[in-house]
Design a protein around this motif. Structure first.
Motif, PDB file in Angstrom:
ATOM      1  N   THR A   1     -48.856  24.742   9.199  1.00 41.05           N
ATOM      2  CA  THR A   1     -49.830  23.728   9.598  1.00 41.05           C
ATOM      3  C   THR A   1     -49.420  22.353   9.108  1.00 41.05           C
ATOM      4  OG1 THR A   1     -51.573  25.413   9.540  1.00 41.05           O
ATOM      5  CG2 THR A   1     -52.263  23.096   9.518  1.00 41.05           C
ATOM      6  N   ARG A   2     -48.996  22.264   7.841  1.00 36.03           N
ATOM      7  CA  ARG A   2     -48.589  20.971   7.299  1.00 36.03           C
ATOM      8  C   ARG A   2     -47.374  20.424   8.039  1.00 36.03           C
ATOM      9  NH1 ARG A   2     -49.779  23.977   2.866  1.00 36.03           N
ATOM     10  NH2 ARG A   2     -47.592  24.469   2.457  1.00 36.03           N
ATOM     11  N   ALA A   3     -46.407  21.309   8.330  1.00 36.16           N
ATOM     12  CA  ALA A   3     -45.196  20.857   9.016  1.00 36.16           C
ATOM     13  C   ALA A   3     -45.522  20.347  10.415  1.00 36.16           C
ATOM     14  CB  ALA A   3     -44.186  22.004   9.087  1.00 36.16           C
ATOM     15  N   GLU A   4     -46.364  21.064  11.125  1.00 35.02           N
ATOM     16  CA  GLU A   4     -46.714  20.626  12.483  1.00 35.02           C
ATOM     17  C   GLU A   4     -47.482  19.310  12.457  1.00 35.02           C
ATOM     18  OE1 GLU A   4     -48.051  22.976  16.352  1.00 35.02           O
ATOM     19  OE2 GLU A   4     -49.699  22.828  14.923  1.00 35.02           O
ATOM     20  N   GLN A   5     -48.431  19.185  11.539  1.00 34.79           N
ATOM     21  CA  GLN A   5     -49.202  17.942  11.468  1.00 34.79           C
ATOM     22  C   GLN A   5     -48.307  16.751  11.123  1.00 34.79           C
ATOM     23  OE1 GLN A   5     -52.360  18.949   8.721  1.00 34.79           O
ATOM     24  NE2 GLN A   5     -53.679  19.719  10.351  1.00 34.79           N
TER      25      GLN A   5
ATOM     26  N   ARG B   1     -53.208  12.046  34.733  1.00 34.69           N
ATOM     27  CA  ARG B   1     -52.024  12.540  34.038  1.00 34.69           C
ATOM     28  C   ARG B   1     -52.442  13.496  32.927  1.00 34.69           C
ATOM     29  NH1 ARG B   1     -51.194   7.298  34.604  1.00 34.69           N
ATOM     30  NH2 ARG B   1     -51.777   6.893  32.434  1.00 34.69           N
ATOM     31  N   ARG B   2     -51.810  14.641  32.920  1.00 31.34           N
ATOM     32  CA  ARG B   2     -52.273  15.742  32.073  1.00 31.34           C
ATOM     33  C   ARG B   2     -51.214  16.101  31.039  1.00 31.34           C
ATOM     34  NH1 ARG B   2     -54.223  21.109  35.124  1.00 31.34           N
ATOM     35  NH2 ARG B   2     -56.316  20.231  34.827  1.00 31.34           N
ATOM     36  N   LEU B   3     -51.683  16.298  29.808  1.00 27.56           N
ATOM     37  CA  LEU B   3     -50.874  16.899  28.758  1.00 27.56           C
ATOM     38  C   LEU B   3     -51.486  18.246  28.419  1.00 27.56           C
ATOM     39  CD1 LEU B   3     -48.624  16.748  26.560  1.00 27.56           C
ATOM     40  CD2 LEU B   3     -50.369  15.769  25.035  1.00 27.56           C
ATOM     41  N   VAL B   4     -50.718  19.318  28.592  1.00 29.38           N
ATOM     42  CA  VAL B   4     -51.144  20.645  28.154  1.00 29.38           C
ATOM     43  C   VAL B   4     -50.504  20.895  26.793  1.00 29.38           C
ATOM     44  CG1 VAL B   4     -51.111  23.122  28.619  1.00 29.38           C
ATOM     45  CG2 VAL B   4     -51.369  21.499  30.511  1.00 29.38           C
ATOM     46  N   ALA B   5     -51.322  21.216  25.799  1.00 26.22           N
ATOM     47  CA  ALA B   5     -50.829  21.421  24.433  1.00 26.22           C
ATOM     48  C   ALA B   5     -51.099  22.857  24.000  1.00 26.22           C
ATOM     49  CB  ALA B   5     -51.509  20.447  23.472  1.00 26.22           C
ATOM     50  N   PHE B   6     -50.084  23.471  23.409  1.00 29.20           N
ATOM     51  CA  PHE B   6     -50.227  24.812  22.832  1.00 29.20           C
ATOM     52  C   PHE B   6     -49.547  24.756  21.477  1.00 29.20           C
ATOM     53  CE2 PHE B   6     -49.478  29.635  23.521  1.00 29.20           C
ATOM     54  CZ  PHE B   6     -50.670  29.926  22.886  1.00 29.20           C
ATOM     55  N   LEU B   7     -50.337  24.530  20.447  1.00 32.68           N
ATOM     56  CA  LEU B   7     -49.820  24.212  19.120  1.00 32.68           C
ATOM     57  C   LEU B   7     -50.049  25.369  18.151  1.00 32.68           C
ATOM     58  CD1 LEU B   7     -51.054  20.505  19.090  1.00 32.68           C
ATOM     59  CD2 LEU B   7     -48.730  21.332  19.530  1.00 32.68           C
ATOM     60  N   GLY B   8     -49.600  25.163  16.904  1.00 26.67           N
ATOM     61  CA  GLY B   8     -49.832  26.166  15.867  1.00 26.67           C
ATOM     62  C   GLY B   8     -48.904  27.355  15.925  1.00 26.67           C
ATOM     63  N   SER B   9     -47.895  27.348  16.791  1.00 21.55           N
ATOM     64  CA  SER B   9     -46.985  28.476  17.007  1.00 21.55           C
ATOM     65  C   SER B   9     -47.722  29.735  17.425  1.00 21.55           C
ATOM     66  CB  SER B   9     -46.120  28.766  15.762  1.00 21.55           C
ATOM     67  OG  SER B   9     -44.926  29.454  16.138  1.00 21.55           O
ATOM     68  N   THR B  10     -48.881  29.564  18.074  1.00 18.82           N
ATOM     69  CA  THR B  10     -49.639  30.717  18.563  1.00 18.82           C
ATOM     70  C   THR B  10     -48.848  31.485  19.611  1.00 18.82           C
ATOM     71  OG1 THR B  10     -51.683  29.516  18.117  1.00 18.82           O
ATOM     72  CG2 THR B  10     -51.850  31.432  19.544  1.00 18.82           C
TER      73      THR B  10
ATOM     74  N   LEU C   1     -55.091  12.621  19.492  1.00 21.02           N
ATOM     75  CA  LEU C   1     -55.937  11.464  19.798  1.00 21.02           C
ATOM     76  C   LEU C   1     -55.578  10.282  18.898  1.00 21.02           C
ATOM     77  CD1 LEU C   1     -59.343  13.308  20.274  1.00 21.02           C
ATOM     78  CD2 LEU C   1     -57.825  12.436  22.060  1.00 21.02           C
ATOM     79  N   ALA C   2     -55.262  10.556  17.634  1.00 22.49           N
ATOM     80  CA  ALA C   2     -54.872   9.475  16.728  1.00 22.49           C
ATOM     81  C   ALA C   2     -53.582   8.814  17.188  1.00 22.49           C
ATOM     82  CB  ALA C   2     -54.709  10.018  15.310  1.00 22.49           C
ATOM     83  N   ALA C   3     -52.749   9.580  17.895  1.00 16.51           N
ATOM     84  CA  ALA C   3     -51.470   9.043  18.361  1.00 16.51           C
ATOM     85  C   ALA C   3     -51.614   8.116  19.558  1.00 16.51           C
ATOM     86  CB  ALA C   3     -50.530  10.193  18.725  1.00 16.51           C
ATOM     87  N   GLN C   4     -52.830   7.970  20.079  1.00 20.71           N
ATOM     88  CA  GLN C   4     -53.056   7.069  21.211  1.00 20.71           C
ATOM     89  C   GLN C   4     -52.841   5.605  20.831  1.00 20.71           C
ATOM     90  OE1 GLN C   4     -52.954   8.833  24.121  1.00 20.71           O
ATOM     91  NE2 GLN C   4     -54.891   8.025  24.855  1.00 20.71           N
ATOM     92  N   ASN C   5     -52.904   5.321  19.527  1.00 16.71           N
ATOM     93  CA  ASN C   5     -52.598   3.961  19.035  1.00 16.71           C
ATOM     94  C   ASN C   5     -53.438   2.883  19.720  1.00 16.71           C
ATOM     95  OD1 ASN C   5     -50.718   4.623  17.100  1.00 16.71           O
ATOM     96  ND2 ASN C   5     -48.978   4.482  18.476  1.00 16.71           N
ATOM     97  N   GLY C   6     -54.749   3.134  19.779  1.00 15.79           N
ATOM     98  CA  GLY C   6     -55.638   2.120  20.333  1.00 15.79           C
ATOM     99  C   GLY C   6     -55.626   2.017  21.833  1.00 15.79           C
ATOM    100  N   ALA C   7     -54.993   2.988  22.517  1.00 12.38           N
ATOM    101  CA  ALA C   7     -54.938   2.940  23.983  1.00 12.38           C
ATOM    102  C   ALA C   7     -56.270   3.297  24.613  1.00 12.38           C
ATOM    103  CB  ALA C   7     -53.859   3.889  24.486  1.00 12.38           C
ATOM    104  N   GLY C   8     -57.263   3.636  23.786  1.00 15.92           N
ATOM    105  CA  GLY C   8     -58.571   3.999  24.318  1.00 15.92           C
ATOM    106  C   GLY C   8     -58.732   5.509  24.364  1.00 15.92           C
ATOM    107  N   PRO C   9     -59.944   5.967  24.594  1.00 13.83           N
ATOM    108  CA  PRO C   9     -60.193   7.401  24.592  1.00 13.83           C
ATOM    109  C   PRO C   9     -59.511   8.098  25.772  1.00 13.83           C
ATOM    110  CG  PRO C   9     -62.130   6.229  25.370  1.00 13.83           C
ATOM    111  CD  PRO C   9     -61.162   5.195  24.884  1.00 13.83           C
TER     112      PRO C   9
ATOM    113  N   PRO D   1     -60.947  21.411  15.841  1.00 10.88           N
ATOM    114  CA  PRO D   1     -60.391  20.231  16.514  1.00 10.88           C
ATOM    115  C   PRO D   1     -59.291  19.504  15.756  1.00 10.88           C
ATOM    116  CG  PRO D   1     -62.483  19.663  15.489  1.00 10.88           C
ATOM    117  CD  PRO D   1     -62.287  21.146  15.269  1.00 10.88           C
ATOM    118  N   SER D   2     -58.767  20.086  14.682  1.00  9.13           N
ATOM    119  CA  SER D   2     -57.806  19.353  13.856  1.00  9.13           C
ATOM    120  C   SER D   2     -56.547  18.993  14.626  1.00  9.13           C
ATOM    121  CB  SER D   2     -57.451  20.182  12.611  1.00  9.13           C
ATOM    122  OG  SER D   2     -56.992  21.475  12.981  1.00  9.13           O
ATOM    123  N   LYS D   3     -56.052  19.893  15.482  1.00  8.81           N
ATOM    124  CA  LYS D   3     -54.796  19.626  16.188  1.00  8.81           C
ATOM    125  C   LYS D   3     -54.975  18.524  17.227  1.00  8.81           C
ATOM    126  CE  LYS D   3     -54.281  23.981  17.385  1.00  8.81           C
ATOM    127  NZ  LYS D   3     -55.423  24.607  16.705  1.00  8.81           N
ATOM    128  N   VAL D   4     -56.057  18.594  18.005  1.00  9.45           N
ATOM    129  CA  VAL D   4     -56.234  17.567  19.036  1.00  9.45           C
ATOM    130  C   VAL D   4     -56.537  16.210  18.396  1.00  9.45           C
ATOM    131  CG1 VAL D   4     -58.731  17.824  19.480  1.00  9.45           C
ATOM    132  CG2 VAL D   4     -57.182  17.149  21.332  1.00  9.45           C
TER     133      VAL D   4
END
Length: 331
Positions: A59-63, A155-164, A97-105, A90-93
């Motif tokens: 988890t730490r490495a991915e974050q 425009r869509r981003l599909v995310a599958f995180l956590g090595s699930t 969202l934080a990576a949007q860098n002020g681009a808006g929701p 919601p920790s991963k998403v």
């Protein structure tokens, strides 16, 4: 801002699926149970504890990788929608969202998970934080219900995180990645988090921590069966065993019977004999390399665009391969 949920599983359907899996798995010569049954409320809480253990680096490495590289990824894509498989908390998403860098929701967030209560809590929290304009939850199993994801809102981003993805064997991984490919238009992207092959000592510690939290998490699958199917497992008596299979590139988790005994699963009218030392295989966690990730993505019609790693964990950003190439591979 709004929240809605499309529900494609219910308690009765989940119980019927559990019953079928228990009958098959515990009736087999080499006993097994699917890892998705770790996760009742107690199991989810135990897993959250696991993610904070010193031995559990994933988890730490991915974050850290998301914090370092997601701004560039999202800055290029500018997604209007994020679809997250196996969303859970919601920790991963939030990292995305934080990576949007002020681009808006992001206009819409589409989490897919079987836990409707967790999706509702996470969705309302994200709406209150202002990171998303709309949440359209899909309460379902990502192995069976990706065709229920609503049509893209941009425009869509599909995310599958956590090595699930590593909890699935190769045929199931391929099927899922084909389903993901169907969710993507030409300008959409797929972000995959994968744990990497590394020192067996590090891997073993991550799945058999000194505090015994992973052992309790493993035993929780027996408590779930006791509760939902009126079984009489003495869960605390079972040992926890984790092993690294280098040939298959996977960590296996097993539960070990302490003595010769039988277990009754009353709801199934089933008696399960155990010999001392006999195991129930409860989880496989496959580990990857860049080459193996690129190959499995390619087999599903996806092209690796970007690979970010700290040599312990990897983030793979992929796009749909050219249609002709994808059709050629399918043939």
């Amino acid at each position: 801002m709004s929240y809605r949920a499309d529900v494609h599983v219910d308690d009765e359907a989940l119980r019927a699926e559990l019953a079928a899996d228990v009958r098959r798995g515990l009736g087999a010569r080499e006993k097994w149970l699917p890892p998705k049954y770790f996760y009742d409320a107690a199991g989810s809480a135990l897993f959250e504890r696991i993610t904070r253990l010193p031995e559990y680096y994933l988890t730490r490495a991915e974050q850290a990788l998301l914090a370092a590289h997601a701004p560039a990824m999202l800055g290029e894509l500018r997604p209007e929608e994020i679809v997250e498989l196996g969303a859970g908390a919601p920790s991963k998403v939030r990292c995305l969202l934080a990576a949007q860098n002020g681009a808006g929701p992001v206009a819409r967030y589409v989490p897919v998970d079987v836990d409707g209560a967790m999706l509702a809590a996470a969705g309302h929290a994200l709406l209150a934080e202002g990171g998303v304009g709309e949440v359209h939850a899909v309460v379902g199993d990502f192995e069976r219900h990706l065709d229920r994801v609503p049509p893209a809102a941009g425009r869509r981003l599909v995310a599958f995180l956590g090595s699930t993805l590593g909890n699935l064997d190769a045929p199931a991984r391929h099927t899922l990645l084909l389903d993901v490919r169907r969710l993507l238009g030409p300008d959409d992207r797929f972000l995959l988090g994968v744990d990497l092959v590394k020192s067996p000592r590090v891997l073993h510690a991550a799945y058999d921590d000194a505090a015994g939290v992973t052992a309790e998490f493993n035993r929780n699958i027996l408590r779930v069966i006791n509760h939902r199917l009126d079984a009489d497992f003495a869960a605390d008596a079972f040992g926890h065993y984790a092993r690294w299979d280098a040939e298959e590139a996977r960590v296996e988790m097993h539960l070990v019977a302490p003595v010769d005994h039988t277990v009754r699963v009353r709801e199934l009218d089933m008696t399960v004999p155990f010999e001392a030392g006999e195991t129930i295989w409860t989880e496989s966690s496959y580990k990857f390399t860049r080459a193996s990730v690129e190959a499995m993505l390619g087999a599903a019609g996806l092209r690796l665009l970007r690979w970010d790693t700290d040599d312990a964990f990897g983030l793979a950003l992929a796009a749909p391969a050219r249609l002709a190439a994808a059709q050629s591979r399918a043939a």
